[in-house]
Scaffold this motif. Structure first.
Motif, PDB file in Angstrom:
ATOM      1  N   ARG A  36       0.662  -1.408  -0.058  1.00  0.00           N
ATOM      2  CA  ARG A  36      -0.068  -0.032  -0.153  1.00  0.00           C
ATOM      3  C   ARG A  36       0.996   1.172  -0.075  1.00  0.00           C
ATOM      4  O   ARG A  36       0.662   2.172  -0.736  1.00  0.00           O
ATOM      5  N   GLU A  37       1.990   1.351   0.784  1.00  0.00           N
ATOM      6  CA  GLU A  37       2.581   2.476   0.832  1.00  0.00           C
ATOM      7  C   GLU A  37       3.542   2.907  -0.445  1.00  0.00           C
ATOM      8  O   GLU A  37       3.567   3.851  -0.852  1.00  0.00           O
ATOM      9  N   GLU A  38       3.769   1.688  -1.017  1.00  0.00           N
ATOM     10  CA  GLU A  38       4.513   1.694  -2.389  1.00  0.00           C
ATOM     11  C   GLU A  38       3.524   2.242  -3.432  1.00  0.00           C
ATOM     12  O   GLU A  38       3.894   3.366  -4.350  1.00  0.00           O
ATOM     13  N   LEU A  39       2.213   1.809  -3.419  1.00  0.00           N
ATOM     14  CA  LEU A  39       1.211   2.275  -4.386  1.00  0.00           C
ATOM     15  C   LEU A  39       0.671   3.738  -3.961  1.00  0.00           C
ATOM     16  O   LEU A  39       0.603   4.632  -4.975  1.00  0.00           O
ATOM     17  N   GLU A  40       0.824   4.008  -2.721  1.00  0.00           N
ATOM     18  CA  GLU A  40       0.489   5.311  -2.343  1.00  0.00           C
ATOM     19  C   GLU A  40       1.528   6.501  -3.017  1.00  0.00           C
ATOM     20  O   GLU A  40       1.088   7.489  -3.412  1.00  0.00           O
TER      21      GLU A  40
END
Length: 359
Positions: free
Chosen positions: A54-58
């Motif tokens: 999720r952090e990577e996608l954000e």
């Protein structure tokens, strides 16, 4: 020339050197220790990886979304629905019919035509996604970074994240060809859509018994394995939820191991689905499936580790030529059915997937 029979197919590559990796056999010189897939006994992807994804996608989403040249407003589906009511975009006026709401009479047109007209409005069209994860035996192979099924879970997470950002509705399907098993999720929408999707696809508990049965499969059944997988995949295509709205995005995440030019029923069903939905295939590959490392002592064996075939340098080259032609033909088959095809390797990063989604 290297000849492969049904029991010696691409996903069954093994680099025979003793290891403690029952599902990821490879030659130690092929990949460094840090490059090898990490296998969890309970999860395809460990829950700790969910937040990292999720952090990577954000971090990637806003630059990627802005580069598309579209507004940040809610995305719309392909199929409009007509409705009377306020808060919708005006579509047209039609002759008044008994039962029409008098609040939506078109007074200006009535004065001009001397006839009663009702305003019709076109509401915003909600985007619907249906994602299909293939966790069949051929997906449990990988020589770099992750197994194919692990990378497939990351694809599902990426689409779930995009669906969450677009306030879309999402449902998931899990598929295993070995026992023709299909699992369905509820229809999800809202803030926690990503987490719900990852929890649904990451837990491999339901697949453990399938692995055990596969390891005990007799050689006599292997000759029919490709045909049975074709039939299972065809059943999957027929099992797409009947209430999935026309124009929905239908995404298959698989290595499409069983798809070939003789799988006529599968190709016909793909063509049929593409007439109603926006069908996409994310083809998960391992680098060793297309090109063998230039090493001596490599052997091809089946999933039981039997019937080894030693490969010399010329045969390795012949294999790569054959494999690339086979993969390219498979892609052409799907594109001919109206399916958008994206290829993604087990060692590639999320940013590369998003870039291919732009094209």
């Amino acid at each position: 020339m290297l000849i492969l029979n049904k029991s010696l197919v691409i996903p069954m590559l093994r680099f025979l050197k003793l290891t403690n990796w029952p599902w990821v056999p490879f030659n130690w010189s092929v990949a460094r220790e840090s490059d090898r897939p990490v296998i969890n006994s309970q999860y395809w992807l460990d829950p700790s990886e969910h937040s990292q994804l999720r952090e990577e996608l954000e971090a990637l989403y806003e630059p990627w979304h802005q580069s598309l040249g579209v507004s940040s407003a809610q995305q719309q589906g392909n199929i409009p629905s007509r409705a009377l009511g306020s808060g919708f975009e005006y579509a047209e006026s039609q002759a008044y019919q008994s039962g029409d709401d008098i609040r939506f009479l078109d007074w200006r047109l009535m004065a001009k035509k001397q006839q009663a007209f009702t305003k019709w409005f076109e509401p915003e069209r909600l985007e619907n996604w249906c994602l299909v994860l293939d966790e069949s035996a051929s997906m449990r192979f990988g020589t770099r970074t992750r197994l194919k099924v692990q990378q497939a879970c990351r694809v599902i997470g990426s689409f779930a994240f995009l669906s969450e950002k677009r306030q879309s509705q999402l449902r998931l399907m899990r598929f295993s060809a070995q026992n023709n098993e299909i699992a369905y999720s509820p229809v999800w929408t809202g803030r926690n859509l990503f987490e719900q999707a990852m929890a649904f696809v990451s837990n491999k508990k339901a697949s453990l018994d399938i692995e055990k049965r596969l390891q005990n499969t007799s050689q006599s059944h292997l000759s029919d394995s490709v045909e049975s997988e074709v039939n299972a995949f065809n059943t999957l295509l027929q099992s797409i939820p009947q209430d999935l709205p026309a124009g929905s995005k239908l995404v298959f995440v698989s290595d499409f191991h069983a798809l070939h030019k003789h799988a006529a029923k599968v190709l016909n069903h793909l063509s049929f689905l593409a007439q109603t939905f926006q069908v996409m295939a994310v083809v998960i590959e391992d680098v060793a499936e297309r090109e063998l490392p230039q090493n001596t002592g490599l052997e091809l064996v089946n999933l039981q580790g039997k019937n080894p075939v030693s490969l010399d340098a010329q045969q390795q080259l012949n294999y790569s030529v054959w494999a690339n032609r086979t993969f390219d033909e498979r892609k052409s088959f799907m594109q001919g059915c109206g399916v958008k095809v994206i290829e993604w390797r087990t060692d590639e990063k999320i940013g590369e997937l998003l870039q291919r989604l732009k094209s």
